[in-house]
Design an enzyme around this catalytic site. Sequence first.
Site, PDB file in Angstrom:
ATOM      1  N   ASP A 228       1.043  77.263  44.337  1.00 23.57           N
ATOM      2  CA  ASP A 228       1.720  76.107  43.769  1.00 23.57           C
ATOM      3  C   ASP A 228       1.982  75.099  44.961  1.00 23.57           C
ATOM      4  O   ASP A 228       2.264  73.788  44.839  1.00 23.57           O
ATOM      5  CB  ASP A 228       2.813  76.596  43.262  1.00 23.57           C
ATOM      6  CG  ASP A 228       2.721  76.954  41.848  1.00 23.57           C
ATOM      7  OD1 ASP A 228       1.467  77.425  41.526  1.00 23.57           O
ATOM      8  OD2 ASP A 228       3.644  77.497  41.013  1.00 23.57           O
ATOM      9  N   TYR A 272     -16.876  62.475  25.956  1.00 23.56           N
ATOM     10  CA  TYR A 272     -15.777  63.507  25.828  1.00 23.56           C
ATOM     11  C   TYR A 272     -14.811  62.936  27.035  1.00 23.56           C
ATOM     12  O   TYR A 272     -14.908  62.629  28.012  1.00 23.56           O
ATOM     13  CB  TYR A 272     -16.084  64.847  26.571  1.00 23.56           C
ATOM     14  CG  TYR A 272     -16.914  65.575  25.249  1.00 23.56           C
ATOM     15  CD1 TYR A 272     -16.247  65.513  24.035  1.00 23.56           C
ATOM     16  CD2 TYR A 272     -17.933  66.331  25.669  1.00 23.56           C
ATOM     17  CE1 TYR A 272     -16.740  66.510  22.997  1.00 23.56           C
ATOM     18  CE2 TYR A 272     -18.461  67.122  24.657  1.00 23.56           C
ATOM     19  CZ  TYR A 272     -18.012  67.079  23.379  1.00 23.56           C
ATOM     20  OH  TYR A 272     -18.891  68.068  22.404  1.00 23.56           O
ATOM     21  N   GLU A 360       0.508  71.592  35.218  1.00 18.72           N
ATOM     22  CA  GLU A 360       0.949  72.765  34.158  1.00 18.72           C
ATOM     23  C   GLU A 360       2.488  72.499  34.045  1.00 18.72           C
ATOM     24  O   GLU A 360       2.893  72.701  32.695  1.00 18.72           O
ATOM     25  CB  GLU A 360       0.664  74.111  35.055  1.00 18.72           C
ATOM     26  CG  GLU A 360       1.178  75.264  34.273  1.00 18.72           C
ATOM     27  CD  GLU A 360       1.127  76.404  34.978  1.00 18.72           C
ATOM     28  OE1 GLU A 360       0.508  77.383  34.387  1.00 18.72           O
ATOM     29  OE2 GLU A 360       1.672  76.552  36.041  1.00 18.72           O
TER      30      GLU A 360
HETATM   31  P1  FBP Z   1       3.446  82.388  42.190  1.00 16.29           P
HETATM   32  O1  FBP Z   1       4.317  81.513  42.381  1.00 16.29           O
HETATM   33  O2  FBP Z   1       3.855  83.961  42.096  1.00 16.29           O
HETATM   34  O3  FBP Z   1       2.375  82.462  43.505  1.00 16.29           O
HETATM   35  O4  FBP Z   1       2.699  82.146  40.996  1.00 16.29           O
HETATM   36  C1  FBP Z   1       2.229  81.031  40.786  1.00 16.29           C
HETATM   37  C2  FBP Z   1       1.354  80.743  39.693  1.00 16.29           C
HETATM   38  O5  FBP Z   1       0.118  80.850  39.656  1.00 16.29           O
HETATM   39  C3  FBP Z   1       1.755  79.399  38.806  1.00 16.29           C
HETATM   40  O6  FBP Z   1       0.761  78.393  38.994  1.00 16.29           O
HETATM   41  C4  FBP Z   1       1.423  79.903  37.329  1.00 16.29           C
HETATM   42  O7  FBP Z   1       2.476  79.155  36.588  1.00 16.29           O
HETATM   43  C5  FBP Z   1       1.732  81.337  37.391  1.00 16.29           C
HETATM   44  O8  FBP Z   1       1.807  81.746  38.411  1.00 16.29           O
HETATM   45  C6  FBP Z   1       1.073  81.898  36.136  1.00 16.29           C
HETATM   46  O9  FBP Z   1       1.925  83.433  36.213  1.00 16.29           O
HETATM   47  P2  FBP Z   1       1.124  84.687  35.646  1.00 16.29           P
HETATM   48  O10 FBP Z   1       0.165  85.063  36.640  1.00 16.29           O
HETATM   49  O11 FBP Z   1       2.381  85.465  35.535  1.00 16.29           O
HETATM   50  O12 FBP Z   1       0.398  84.183  34.400  1.00 16.29           O
END
Ligand code: FBP
Length: 700
Positions: A228, A272, A360
């Site tokens: 992130d 699309y 997201e």
């Molecule tokens: P971290 O902050 O633990 O690195 O994870 C980030 C992330 O990849 C986000 O971008 C996403 O919202 C989330 O993990 C998804 O989580 P999960 O693996 O539990 O579906």
Amino acid sequence: MSVIKSLSLQQILDNPTVKEAVDDVSYELRLRRAFRPPACQVFSQAYTLLEETDRFRFSIDPEAERQLPSIIHNKVQIVAGKAQVPQAVADRYTKRRHIGIVFSGGPAPGGHNVIAGLFDAAKRANPENRVFGFRVGPDGVIENETVEITRELVDAYRNLGGFTMIKTGRAKIDSKQKIDLSRQTCKALGLDALVIVGGDDSNTNAAFLAQEMADDGIQVIGVPKTIDGDIQVCDDQGHVLCAVSFGFHTAARAFANAISGLANDASSDIKYYHVCKVMGRVASHLALEVALQSHPNITIIGEDLVDFVDEERLEKAAKEHRTDYTAYGMTLRHLSRIICEGIVKRAGAGKNYGIIVIPEGVLEFVNEVEVFIMKLNTIIAEYNRTHDRDFHSAFPSLESKLEYLHRLAQRSRDDSAFRLWNTRDEDLFNDLPEFFQEGLLTERDSHGNFQFSQIHTERVLMGLVHDYLNILKEKGLYKLGIPRGYFRKTMQKAGLDPERFGPAVFENYDQGEFLLTKVSIISAKTLRQELEKAGLIGPEDKVPAAVEAIYKKTVPSFKTQEHFYGYDGRGNDPTRFDCIYTYNLGLTAFSLIANGATGLMAAIRNLELGFAAWEPLGIPIAPLMHLEERKGRLALVIEKALVDVDSIAMQVFKAHQEKWLAACEGEDCYRRPGPVRFSGEGEEERPLTLQLNAIVSQTS
Ligand code: FBP
């Protein structure tokens, strides 16, 4: 008998070409395993010491001071290389150690190299040092599930993506019992130090463990991980100490490459809109980097929506001598209109296709949704606190959850002090589509965070976009532009005079490359009416087929394909940048441990500059913490770094939004970043966001 039939299956499988073709070890894998990332200059010396500096200062939250007294006054430590040190220092540095390492949270490309760097540095300092990997995240620490890291294991995973070697998990060591169990594990293994590789929440956890285990002499070091990109550390004066967490560069590059493939497809098939949700739980760093890398037509940046003011609403209210507070802050409806505006503009230039990037976590920046998320977080947390069963097992279906919310709304009627969920909340919530309601009510993660990845943000938004485009279509405001040349050619081919029909059909016949039908023309019937009005056909005549065919081409059909860019990029093999960054983070973590530090996060300064300028350091974690709402209560956490809307990267992005929308004649401006290559330069070097933001420090 054919040649094929004369070969037995065993003969086929024993063939060297077949063996090579199905070998699990690819050429890329061999290349990656063989690569040894360069180490920062300081690590070329026999020893590294820590030089404490007062140059960087942080304002300390009183609550952090109260809860983390042993580590709150830690300073930034610069890692310095030394060829020789006094014997006592050398003895301390090379003393035999046991070190544990754990991955926490989602995978991020480069994690294996943190282990590799830590392992190589530990063995170099003392070959008898031992490194233990905790299996499947923090649960491995709580339950003492380990694997000893050996050279063979490290060599098998060098420069590879995923956290495959020891796996990861999202458990949180957040209760006295879990802390005690973790302490027992560390003692049983004779650990001198524990390295926690994780995001903001996991580094927060690292700080608490450092505090708890300070008296046991067990050091705890954090490592900034998350695709992130929201672990960024600046001191109070704005000095950048950690520009980005590891994994961000790879994930962004992987997403951007995939999106650029979609752009190729979209601009070939021209039918699309590809709607791409891009990971990033809250912050839009990934969406911004993807935009800079691949130039989608429309990119929403969550942070950019926060200060939104609906001027039209304000003006209307002012005329009526009232104040409209709902004009402040973004709503889902307004956001969908911003997207529609881009689509309509492109349609005017004859483009009925494109790429839309939605972060997201965008809903976090949409007022009405944010309020729901916060209220529901509190409701769920309150329920879990006061009942034996957890909220989701107590109310497994959406229906039962809604029924519970209904009871709360009823309660608010009878008890004016109860404001958590009132009948207005209920009405608004009931207006949302069912899948969105379900999404908002999904289980929170172990840190109490809302799981944006589980919710179809793009579907919610695009549903509204569809609806509004239909309204615009009915109003005659959403139509496809027809190239002037095409219109003339079609008319002439049909033996009709374009100069007579053009002004009757199009509102801009006297100007512009793309002709737009008059607002009044919204159907075959209204087309006929316009032609009759202009005296081009009589009441009994048919609309000429060529004119009707042109009209049909002006009616857009809005078709979308939805994509989620998340887990794929998160599992990508790391870019060279992430390989080198993470290897040096591992080396830094060892240096912090060997010098007795605890409660620090390993980091590399000057990532935005060339490798020669990189500076390994330790950042004190406790001073980064502040109070935030978690599981319905205020808790000490590390603040997530959001996109700075005034940053150079944002300014550059904004200055190009119109260009990349490409609502004009000619091709789109899509950029091809190419796949993550293990060799080569250019985009591989470091994130564009970092390069752009570094312009300030280079010019000042
Ligand atoms: P971290 O902050 O633990 O690195 O994870 C980030 C992330 O990849 C986000 O971008 C996403 O919202 C989330 O993990 C998804 O989580 P999960 O693996 O539990 O579906």
